[in-house]
Design an enzyme around this catalytic site. Structure first.
Site, PDB file in Angstrom:
ATOM      1  CB  SER A  47      -1.063  -0.073   1.349  1.00 13.65           C
ATOM      2  OG  SER A  47      -1.434   1.128   1.221  1.00 13.65           O
ATOM      3  CB  SER A 150      17.993   6.813  12.336  1.00 16.07           C
ATOM      4  OG  SER A 150      17.072   7.576  13.352  1.00 16.07           O
ATOM      5  CE1 TYR A 162      15.058   2.150  12.101  1.00  9.36           C
ATOM      6  CE2 TYR A 162      15.216   4.326  13.165  1.00  9.36           C
ATOM      7  CZ  TYR A 162      15.131   3.520  11.819  1.00  9.36           C
ATOM      8  OH  TYR A 162      15.032   4.412  10.942  1.00  9.36           O
ATOM      9  CE  LYS A 166      18.018   3.339  10.265  1.00  7.82           C
ATOM     10  NZ  LYS A 166      18.277   3.186   8.976  1.00  7.82           N
TER      11      LYS A 166
END
Length: 307
Positions: A47, A150, A162, A166
Site C-alpha cells: 500500500s 538515523s 533500531y 543505526k
C-alpha cells in the site's frame, strides 16, 4: 537550463527500500541525472507503492529503471538483487542502503524476534548489499555506497533495536570507507529528517505524544518529530554524494533535511587522566572516586541518565 555534469550519466544505482518515501525520492532524483536505476522493495503490492511503481514513474519520465523484489536481510536474495543489476545494466556503481525495519518496544518489553527482525533488515541488510556490490566497485576502482542511518544512533526511547542497528551502520560505514577508499570507492552515511511511512503515521505520533506527556522527550523534540519536511528535500544531497564531485568525501556522517545540511564531528577523547601503572599500579577505586568527577567536569555536569 543545461544540466551540469556531475559524472552520473550512465552510472547504475541500486536503491533498497525505494518503493515509496525517501528511497523513492532518491531513486527518481538519481534517474533525473541520467543514472540507470534498480529499485527494490521486499514484495509487490505494498500500500502506497512498491519497487515497480517507482520504476514505472522513472520510465514514464524517459529514464531507465527496473524493479527487483528482494528481502535485503536474506543473503541469497541480495546476491540475486545485485546480480540482476549487473545482468540488466552490466554494472553497479552506486548503492543506497535505505531499507530498514522498526519494531518499537521498550527494552523490558522487547521480544527476541523484534530485535532480530530490526537488526536483520536494517544492519545485516546494509552489510549484505555492500558485500556484493563492493566486489564490482573494487574491480572497477569506482563506487559510491551511501547508508541511511538515523539520529536514533545518538540515543532513542522505545526503539533500542533500531537505535542499535543505526549505530551499527555508523561503524559499518567507517569500516567500509577504510577498506575501500584506496580503490576509489567511498562509503558515507546520513541521518535524514523527513516525513515517510515509517515516521509519519498515526501510531508513531501517538507514541511520541505519550513520550512527551511522560517527560521522556522535550516539547521541541516532539514538535520536530511530528512536523517533518518532505522526503524530496533529502534527495539532492544524496545525489551529490553519489557524484564525481564527492570523490574525496569518505567515511563521513551527514544530517540531511529540506533546508538544512549538517556534518557530524569525528569521535574523539575529550578529557583524560593518566597514571604510571608500571610504577604505581592500576587505578584503584579510591583514586577513581577522586579522578572521574574531574574528568567529567565541564563535559558531563549532570550524572543522571539522558531523557
Amino acid at each position: 537550463m543545461q544540466r551540469k555534469d556531475f559524472g552520473l550519466e550512465g552510472k547504475v544505482a541500486v536503491i533498497t527500500g525505494s518503493g515509496q518515501g525517501l528511497g523513492r525520492a532518491i531513486a527518481i532524483s538519481l534517474a533525473n541525472e541520467g543514472v540507470k536505476v534498480v529499485t527494490n522493495s521486499r514484495r509487490p503490492g505494498t500500500s502506497g507503492g512498491d519497487a515497480e511503481t517507482t520504476a514505472e514513474a522513472i520510465r514514464a519520465s524517459g529514464n531507465e529503471a527496473v524493479a527487483v523484489f528482494a528481502d535485503v536481510s536474506n543473503y541469497d536474495d541480495v546476491k540475486r538483487l545485485i546480480g540482476s543489476a549487473v545482468d540488466q545494466f552490466s554494472s553497479v556503481d552506486i548503492l543506497i542502503n535505505n531499507a530498514g525495519v522498526d519494531a518499537p518496544k521498550m527494552i523490558w518489553n522487547m521480544e527476541e524476534d523484534e530485535w532480530d527482525r530490526c537488526l536483520s533488515a536494517t544492519l545485516k541488510g546494509s552489510f549484505n548489499c555492500s558485500r556484493f556490490a563492493s566486489v564490482m566497485m573494487r574491480e572497477k576502482k569506482w563506487g559510491r555506497i551511501i547508508n541511511t542511518t538515523s539520529t536514533a544512533w545518538l540515543g532513542t526511547v522505545g526503539h533500542v533495536n533500531y537505535g542499535a542497528a543505526k549505530a551499527g551502520i555508523i561503524g559499518l560505514t567507517r569500516a567500509i570507507a577504510r577498506e575501500l577508499g584506496r580503490y576509489g570507492v567511498t562509503c558515507n552515511a546520513f541521518t535524514p529528517l523527513a516525513a515517510t511511512r515509517m515516521t509519519d503515521n498515526q501510531k508513531v505520533k501517538d507514541g511520541l505524544k505519550k513520550r512527551f506527556e511522560s517527560g521522556l522527550i522535550t516539547a521541541e523534540q516532539y514538535e520536530t518529530a511530528t512536523h517533518m519536511p518532505p522526503a524530496e528535500g533529502v534527495a539532492p544531497m544524496i545525489v551529490y554524494l553519489a557524484s564525481e564531485k564527492a570523490a574525496n568525501i569518505n567515511g563521513q556522517v551527514f544530517h540531511i533535511e529540506a533546508g538544512k545540511i549538517g556534518y557530524y564531528s569525528e569521535p574523539s577523547l575529550i578529557s583524560t587522566t593518566y597514571r604510571d601503572y608500571a610504577q604505581h599500579g592500576y587505578f584503584d577505586l579510591e583514586s577513581l572516586d577522586r579522578l572521574v568527577p574531574a574528568i567529567l567536569s565541564g563535559v558531563y555536569e549532570n550524572p543522571s541518565p539522558p531523557k
